[in-house]
Write a protein that holds these residues in place. Structure first.
Motif: not given
Ligand SMILES: [Fe+2]
Length: 304
Positions: A67, A165, A168-171, A190-192
């Motif tokens: 992070t 989701t 970690f607020e990933m999609s 994905t986080g990117s």
């Protein structure tokens, strides 16, 4: 930011060094631990992204996401604790040349860590007037650029989906669902801008390892990797093909301990507003291997 470190268990370190170092072309960067090897790929700056440890059982020991800020660790710890997970503190220096970490067991059974600091040793090129390629010999073997993503198996993937989701607020970039009852079979996160950083696949048991994937620059390099795999009799699971999910070109093969590896290139750019894609199992051949639309039983069943 990314999956920054994966620790795999292997039977024999000398065999593993030949496979991951000479054949795949990872760079051994830290020495001194008798029972561990530390590697980075050519275009990574952090001192290591893959740790191999000697064991009688193959599979994944832990994985770690990097992070951006150290203060993120408090925020994640609070949210994970409120969710009901037990969070441990790992002091700086416990892992070589790495800052402090938090560690917790996911509902899927996998051990996960988060850290913000690890020493950077560069990618073989200076940061001022860097040029475009490092010295001869720095990029070798299969010419892997970076650790790209991992896929893990478990009987419990829905609570992982919630954690990745909401906390970690990933999609979710893509999902594979059962065409019969819409059960989620695989979840790609994905986080990117990558089509996936991590994915989870439904399996009868928890804490299973499906594969670790390394990025290549081009499909030409994928074919070159295939040539090396053939030349050195590396055990192949799936020879060059293209995934429907992520649209990446791929080869799957095994390390000497039976852990599945992938070399991967291509795939789309994922933006925050890219719509989520859904596949169902009536199209599982096309979703997994789109050159022949053939599902592979070994790909679905063989995990460590
Ligand atoms: Fe993959």
């Amino acid at each position: 930011m990314r999956v920054g470190e994966v620790c795999l268990r292997v039977f024999d370190l000398d065999e593993a060094r030949r496979h991951y170092g000479e054949r795949i072309g990872l760079i051994e960067t830290h020495k001194g631990d008798r029972d561990k090897l530390y590697y980075k790929a050519s275009d990574e700056h952090d001192i290591y992204s893959l740790v191999l440890m000697q064991s009688d059982t193959p599979g994944i020991e832990y994985f770690a996401f990097k992070t951006y800020a150290d203060s993120d660790l408090e925020r994640f710890e609070k949210a994970l604790t409120e969710y009901g997970l037990t969070v441990e503190h790992i002091p700086a220096g416990t892992y070589p040349r790495s800052g402090r970490r938090i560690q917790f067991r996911l509902p899927s059974g996998h051990l996960m860590q988060i850290y913000a600091q690890k020493d950077q040793i560069g990618n073989g090129m200076p940061t001022h007037n860097p040029g475009t390629i490092p010295d001869e010999g720095y990029i070798r073997g299969m010419r892997v650029i970076r650790l790209d993503h991992i896929l893990l198996g478990s009987s419990e993937i829905m609570r992982n989906r919630e954690i990745f989701t909401s906390i970690f607020e990933m999609s979710i970039s893509e999902e594979l669902i059962s065409h019969e009852d819409e059960t989620r079979i695989a979840i790609f996160l994905t986080g990117s801008n990558k089509p996936h950083d991590i994915a989870f696949v439904l399996q009868p048991d928890g804490n299973r390892f499906h594969h670790i994937s390394f990025l290549l620059e081009s499909v030409n390099d994928l074919f070159h990797a295939g040539d090396l795999i053939g030349k050195y009799n590396i055990a192949v699971d799936v020879s060059p093909n293209r995934h429907g999910v992520t649209r990446g070109a791929t080869i799957y093969f095994f390390d000497p301990s039976g852990n599945r590896n992938e070399v991967f290139t291509g795939g789309y750019v994922h933006y925050p507003d890219t719509p989520q894609l859904t596949w169902d199992t009536s199209q599982i051949g096309r979703a997994t291997f789109s050159h022949d639309n053939m599902p592979r039983q070994s790909f679905l069943d063989v995990l460590t």
